[in-house]
Design an enzyme around this catalytic site. Sequence first.
Site, PDB file in Angstrom:
ATOM      1  N   PRO A   2       0.835  -1.210   0.000  1.00  0.00           N
ATOM      2  CA  PRO A   2       0.000   0.000   0.000  1.00  0.00           C
ATOM      3  C   PRO A   2       0.869   1.260   0.000  1.00  0.00           C
ATOM      4  O   PRO A   2       1.835   1.362   0.755  1.00  0.00           O
ATOM      5  CB  PRO A   2      -0.800  -0.136   1.294  1.00  0.00           C
ATOM      6  CG  PRO A   2      -0.838  -1.606   1.566  1.00  0.00           C
ATOM      7  CD  PRO A   2       0.488  -2.124   1.095  1.00  0.00           C
ATOM      8  N   GLU A   3       0.529   2.194  -0.861  1.00  0.00           N
ATOM      9  CA  GLU A   3       1.250   3.456  -0.947  1.00  0.00           C
ATOM     10  C   GLU A   3       0.389   4.566  -0.351  1.00  0.00           C
ATOM     11  O   GLU A   3      -0.656   4.298   0.248  1.00  0.00           O
ATOM     12  CB  GLU A   3       1.621   3.726  -2.406  1.00  0.00           C
ATOM     13  CG  GLU A   3       2.492   2.622  -3.010  1.00  0.00           C
ATOM     14  CD  GLU A   3       2.840   2.856  -4.475  1.00  0.00           C
ATOM     15  OE1 GLU A   3       2.810   4.019  -4.927  1.00  0.00           O
ATOM     16  OE2 GLU A   3       3.138   1.859  -5.170  1.00  0.00           O
TER      17      GLU A   3
END
Length: 276
Positions: A2-3
């Site tokens: 996840p960014e």
Amino acid sequence: MPELPEVETIRTALELQLRGQKITEVTVQNQNLRRPVDEKALRECCRGKSLEQVNRRGKYLIFGFTEDNYIVAHLGMTGGFRISSADIPLEKHEHVEWLLTDGRSLRYHDPRRFGCIVCTESSPIPGSWPLPKLGPEPLSDAFTVEYLYKTFKRHKKPVKNLLMEQQTAAGMGNIYASEALFRAGIDPRRSAHRISKKRCQQLQEAIRAVLTDAITCGGTTISDYRSLDGMEGDFAVCLDVYGKENRPCPRCGAAYTIKRATLGGRSTFYCSGCQH
């Protein structure tokens, strides 16, 4: 992994659902994450206390409780949070559970267990444990064209590699670096110190635009990511180059196809026609 947009989507949902809720109990089903979960410390940190805020710094979530106690969480590659009814048994990959006074439970799940959950008795400061040194947030006022230009001038490494370093832009990752460089028309392999100030402005604007668009869409689901309610991120349908190898460039048309290269051990997607 996840960014920024995915973590921000989760943060917003967590704060909306849980702010003001009191924790009645904490259970650790599996402490073997990237860093072993200290169950005793976790209970002391939040049992009997109310959640006052959920913040984000880069890819880290910061839960603030009464009495100035905090939990710092990193989702690793496959981590995430879910809210469930407390009477539903924990599933195999749900490693930590927080029971709430309203009968719900907050659960941390992580099939590959590369995430971490750490307690601290004071507000975490980047550069000291458990937060590493982090650069400015790409959507903040500190992420200026001048900052980007000066940072790039000090480095000869490929611009995409530098952009993904958390000391350069907190929260940036592979997907959005590829997409922003495409929008700015910059070859990801180009040496950072060779990028002009004008092109830094184009890149800064592209970074902010792609991150804002992705947050609006709830992030990007490539394989594992789900939001708090279990929904996939919708930005995947808006991707221009990431994962589009051998497809026509959306800007050049059939004249050029999207190429894939490996930079810093990560797949990088770009168009050799309009990115230079």
